[in-house]
Design a protein around this motif. Structure first.
Motif, PDB file in Angstrom:
ATOM      1  N   ILE A  26      38.634  36.384  41.858  1.00 18.93           N
ATOM      2  CA  ILE A  26      39.514  35.299  42.326  1.00 18.93           C
ATOM      3  C   ILE A  26      38.729  34.385  43.267  1.00 18.93           C
ATOM      4  N   LEU A  29      36.438  31.894  41.546  1.00 16.59           N
ATOM      5  CA  LEU A  29      37.086  30.667  41.048  1.00 16.59           C
ATOM      6  C   LEU A  29      37.468  29.746  42.219  1.00 16.59           C
ATOM      7  N   ILE A  30      37.892  30.347  43.316  1.00 14.60           N
ATOM      8  CA  ILE A  30      38.211  29.560  44.510  1.00 14.60           C
ATOM      9  C   ILE A  30      36.975  28.774  44.962  1.00 14.60           C
ATOM     10  N   THR A  33      36.199  25.858  42.666  1.00 19.48           N
ATOM     11  CA  THR A  33      37.027  24.659  42.892  1.00 19.48           C
ATOM     12  C   THR A  33      36.587  23.942  44.179  1.00 19.48           C
ATOM     13  N   ARG A  82      48.762  48.589  38.649  1.00 17.99           N
ATOM     14  CA  ARG A  82      47.716  47.576  38.692  1.00 17.99           C
ATOM     15  C   ARG A  82      46.863  47.672  39.951  1.00 17.99           C
ATOM     16  N   ARG A  86      42.970  50.708  44.339  1.00 19.99           N
ATOM     17  CA  ARG A  86      42.242  49.909  45.337  1.00 19.99           C
ATOM     18  C   ARG A  86      41.705  50.800  46.475  1.00 19.99           C
ATOM     19  N   TYR A 136      51.684  34.334  53.692  1.00 21.51           N
ATOM     20  CA  TYR A 136      52.108  34.723  52.335  1.00 21.51           C
ATOM     21  C   TYR A 136      52.269  36.245  52.246  1.00 21.51           C
ATOM     22  N   GLY A 151      53.271  29.980  49.156  1.00 17.60           N
ATOM     23  CA  GLY A 151      51.962  30.583  49.438  1.00 17.60           C
ATOM     24  C   GLY A 151      50.848  29.910  48.668  1.00 17.60           C
ATOM     25  N   GLY A 152      51.204  29.252  47.560  1.00 21.33           N
ATOM     26  CA  GLY A 152      50.196  28.610  46.714  1.00 21.33           C
ATOM     27  C   GLY A 152      49.420  27.529  47.455  1.00 21.33           C
ATOM     28  N   TRP A 184      49.733  24.452  39.519  1.00 24.66           N
ATOM     29  CA  TRP A 184      49.241  25.458  38.555  1.00 24.66           C
ATOM     30  C   TRP A 184      49.645  26.877  38.959  1.00 24.66           C
ATOM     31  N   PHE A 189      51.055  32.675  38.167  1.00 28.50           N
ATOM     32  CA  PHE A 189      51.544  33.949  38.666  1.00 28.50           C
ATOM     33  C   PHE A 189      52.785  34.443  37.931  1.00 28.50           C
ATOM     34  N   LEU A 192      52.203  36.392  34.769  1.00 27.00           N
ATOM     35  CA  LEU A 192      51.833  37.791  35.052  1.00 27.00           C
ATOM     36  C   LEU A 192      53.053  38.593  35.510  1.00 27.00           C
ATOM     37  N   PHE A 276      48.953  34.197  31.165  1.00 28.53           N
ATOM     38  CA  PHE A 276      48.307  34.407  32.471  1.00 28.53           C
ATOM     39  C   PHE A 276      46.785  34.257  32.343  1.00 28.53           C
ATOM     40  N   LEU A 283      42.227  26.544  34.514  1.00 28.07           N
ATOM     41  CA  LEU A 283      41.838  25.955  35.802  1.00 28.07           C
ATOM     42  C   LEU A 283      40.317  25.799  35.893  1.00 28.07           C
TER      43      LEU A 283
HETATM   44  C1  HEM Z   1      49.657  32.419  45.980  1.00 27.30           C
HETATM   45  C2  HEM Z   1      48.854  32.129  44.977  1.00 27.30           C
HETATM   46  C3  HEM Z   1      48.411  33.143  43.935  1.00 27.30           C
HETATM   47  C4  HEM Z   1      48.996  34.295  43.547  1.00 27.30           C
HETATM   48  C5  HEM Z   1      50.281  34.954  44.061  1.00 27.30           C
HETATM   49  C6  HEM Z   1      48.121  34.908  42.552  1.00 27.30           C
HETATM   50  C7  HEM Z   1      48.337  36.127  41.954  1.00 27.30           C
HETATM   51  C8  HEM Z   1      47.437  36.772  41.167  1.00 27.30           C
HETATM   52  C9  HEM Z   1      47.554  38.141  40.752  1.00 27.30           C
HETATM   53  C10 HEM Z   1      48.672  39.086  41.163  1.00 27.30           C
HETATM   54  C11 HEM Z   1      46.480  38.418  39.980  1.00 27.30           C
HETATM   55  C12 HEM Z   1      46.163  39.733  39.296  1.00 27.30           C
HETATM   56  C13 HEM Z   1      45.120  40.424  40.100  1.00 27.30           C
HETATM   57  C14 HEM Z   1      44.752  41.733  39.487  1.00 27.30           C
HETATM   58  O1  HEM Z   1      44.662  41.843  38.258  1.00 27.30           O
HETATM   59  O2  HEM Z   1      44.545  42.652  40.269  1.00 27.30           O
HETATM   60  C15 HEM Z   1      45.680  37.225  39.900  1.00 27.30           C
HETATM   61  C16 HEM Z   1      44.501  37.134  39.194  1.00 27.30           C
HETATM   62  C17 HEM Z   1      43.670  36.061  39.270  1.00 27.30           C
HETATM   63  N1  HEM Z   1      43.868  34.914  39.986  1.00 27.30           N
HETATM   64 FE1  HEM Z   1      45.527  34.433  41.025  1.00 27.30          FE
HETATM   65  N2  HEM Z   1      47.047  34.085  42.342  1.00 27.30           N
HETATM   66  C18 HEM Z   1      47.183  33.014  43.175  1.00 27.30           C
HETATM   67  C19 HEM Z   1      46.302  31.991  43.317  1.00 27.30           C
HETATM   68  C20 HEM Z   1      45.097  31.935  42.696  1.00 27.30           C
HETATM   69  C21 HEM Z   1      44.114  30.915  42.934  1.00 27.30           C
HETATM   70  C22 HEM Z   1      44.281  29.764  43.921  1.00 27.30           C
HETATM   71  C23 HEM Z   1      43.062  31.177  42.133  1.00 27.30           C
HETATM   72  C24 HEM Z   1      41.768  30.438  41.976  1.00 27.30           C
HETATM   73  C25 HEM Z   1      41.604  29.177  42.239  1.00 27.30           C
HETATM   74  C26 HEM Z   1      43.365  32.383  41.394  1.00 27.30           C
HETATM   75  C27 HEM Z   1      42.546  32.936  40.462  1.00 27.30           C
HETATM   76  C28 HEM Z   1      42.758  34.142  39.853  1.00 27.30           C
HETATM   77  C29 HEM Z   1      41.795  34.808  38.986  1.00 27.30           C
HETATM   78  C30 HEM Z   1      40.415  34.299  38.592  1.00 27.30           C
HETATM   79  C31 HEM Z   1      42.380  36.018  38.626  1.00 27.30           C
HETATM   80  C32 HEM Z   1      41.762  37.092  37.698  1.00 27.30           C
HETATM   81  C33 HEM Z   1      41.176  38.158  38.559  1.00 27.30           C
HETATM   82  C34 HEM Z   1      40.555  39.282  37.754  1.00 27.30           C
HETATM   83  O3  HEM Z   1      40.407  39.192  36.544  1.00 27.30           O
HETATM   84  O4  HEM Z   1      40.221  40.287  38.406  1.00 27.30           O
HETATM   85  N3  HEM Z   1      44.613  32.796  41.749  1.00 27.30           N
HETATM   86  N4  HEM Z   1      46.278  36.233  40.623  1.00 27.30           N
END
Ligand code: HEM
Ligand SMILES: CC(C)=CCC/C(C)=C/CC/C(C)=C/COP(=O)(O)OP(=O)(O)O
Length: 300
Positions: A26, A29-30, A33, A82, A86, A136, A151-152, A184, A189, A192, A276, A283
C-alpha cells in the motif's frame, strides 16, 4: 537492556515482521502517487534532493501511520482471517517493539521533511499520519459506515505532499489529484468489504455492507465509480494534462465502470475481489498516464 537495544536486536532477526507493519504494498502505491505529484508540479525533472528526501520522508510517514494502525487494531485483526497472521496478533512482535518502531519512523519522517524539504510538507504529512493512524483507525473505523469516505482524505494526500515538497506551496492542480484518490477510495474499499462482509461483521466494524446491506453498497460503488470517471477528466479539462492522459482515463475508467455494473447485477465474492484488484491497477495506471502525458510530448 534498553528499549533501543531491544529494538535494534529485534530488527535484525525480525525484519520481515517490521516490514509487514509498514504495509509495504500500500505504501509503495502511496509513494508512487506522491512522486507523480512531485514531478507534475515542475516543468522539467524534480531536483534529486527533493526526489530523494521527499519520497523518503513521505514513505516513512505513511509506514509509521500503518504501524500505528496495526497497534490500534491488534484485537480486531486477531478475529479476521485476512489479518490474523499479522505480527501483533501472532505475538511475533511485542506492542513495545511496534510502538518504538512507529515512533522512530514518524520522527525520522518529520525531521527529514521539516529540515531537508520544507515545513509545509512536514505539517501536512503529520496531519495525514494522524488522520489515518489515529482519527480513521481509532475512531471513524469503529463508529461510522462513512469511515472510509472521511478517512480517505489521508490516503488522498500523498500527491499534494509530493507537490508541496517540490514547490513549497499548494496549487489547485494538486487538489485535483487529491480529489481523484478521495473519490477512488470508496469503490476501492467497498468492493473488498462486499467480499469480506462476514468477517467485518464478526469483528464488529460498521462497514457499509454490514450496516446497510450488500445491495446498497453496490449502488454506492457504481455511484462513486461514475463520480470517479468524471473527476478523472478534470486534469484534462483544467489543461494540466493532455490527450494521452485523457485516452488513458477514459479507457481505465470505462473498464472500472463495467466491473462496477457487473458487480451491481450479480453479487459474487469473486467479482467483488476482481473489482477491488482492478481498483489498485486503475489508480497505479491512471497516475502513470499523468506522468507519461507530462513527459512524453517533450521527447517526441
Ligand atoms: C481509508 C482509505 C483506505 C482504506 C480503508 C483501504 C483499505 C484497504 C484494505 C482493507 C486492503 C486489503 C489489505 C490486505 O489485503 O491486507 C487494501 C489493499 C490495498 N490498498 Fe487500500 N485502502 C485505503 C486507501 C488506499 C490508498 C490511498 C492506497 C494507495 C494510494 C491504497 C492502496 C492499496 C493497495 C496497493 C492494496 C493491496 C495491498 C496488497 O496487495 O497487499 N489503499 N486497502
Ligand atoms: C502520511 C501519509 C501519506 C499517510 C497515509 C496514510 C495511509 C497509510 C493510508 C492507507 C489507507 C489504508 C491502508 C487503509 C486500510 O486500513 P484498514 O485498517 O481499514 O485496513 P486493514 O484492515 O487491512 O488494517
Amino acid at each position: 537492556m534498553t528499549a533501543i537495544t531491544l529494538i535494534l536486536r529485534g530488527a535484525l532477526t525480525n525484519w520481515r515482521e517490521y516490514l509487514v507493519l509498514c504495509k509495504p504494498r500500500i505504501v509503495s502505491l502511496i509513494v508512487f502517487t506522491a512522486i507523480v505529484g512531485m514531478f507534475l508540479s515542475v516543468p522539467g525533472l524534480a531536483p534529486w534532493p527533493v526526489f530523494l528526501f521527499g519520497t523518503l520522508g513521505i514513505g516513512l510517514g505513511a509506514a509509521s501511520a500503518a504501524a500505528i494502525n496495526h497497534l490500534i487494531d491488534e484485537k480486531a485483526d486477531a478475529v479476521m482471517n485476512r489479518t490474523q497472521a499479522r505480527p501483533l496478533p501472532t505475538g511475533k512482535l511485542t506492542r513495545e517493539q511496534a510502538l518504538i518502531f512507529a515512533i522512530t519512523l514518524g520522527v525520522l519522517s518529520m525531521v527529514i521533511l521539516y529540515f531537508l524539504i520544507n515545513p509545509l510538507t512536514a505539517w501536512l504529512t503529520l496531519a495525514s499520519m494522524v488522520g489515518y493512524g489515529i482519527i480513521y483507525t481509532a475512531f471513524l473505523k469503529r463508529t461510522t459506515p462513512q469511515n472510509i469516505v472521511l478517512g480517505g482524505a489521508s490516503g488522498a494526500m500523498p500527491p499534494v505532499l509530493g507537490w508541496t515538497a517540490a514547490t513549497g506551496e499548494l496549487h489547485v492542480h494538486a487538489f485535483l489529484l487529491f480529489l481523484i484518490i478521495f473519490v477512488w477510495t470508496p469503490p476501492h474499499f467497498w468492493a473488498l468489504a462486499v467480499a469480506r462482509r462476514d468477517e467485518y461483521g464478526r469483528a464488529n466494524f460498521p462497514m457499509l455492507p454490514v450496516t446497510h446491506g450488500v445491495d446498497f453498497t453496490k449502488q454506492q460503488v457504481v455511484l462513486y465509480t461514475f463520480l470517479l470517471f468524471a473527476v478523472s477528466l478534470l486534469p484534462f479539462v483544467s489543461k494540466m494534462s493532455g490527450l494521452i492522459y485523457l485516452a488513458g482515463a477514459i479507457g481505465l475508467g470505462g473498464y472500472f465502470l463495467y466491473l462496477a455494473f457487473a458487480l451491481y447485477r450479480h453479487t459474487s465474492n469473486e467479482l467483488a475481489m476482481k473489482t477491488f484488484g482492478y481498483s489498485i491497477f486503475y489508480l497505479a495506471a491512471l497516475f502513470a498516464f499523468l506522468l507519461i502525458d507530462h513527459y512524453l510530448p517533450s521527447f517526441l
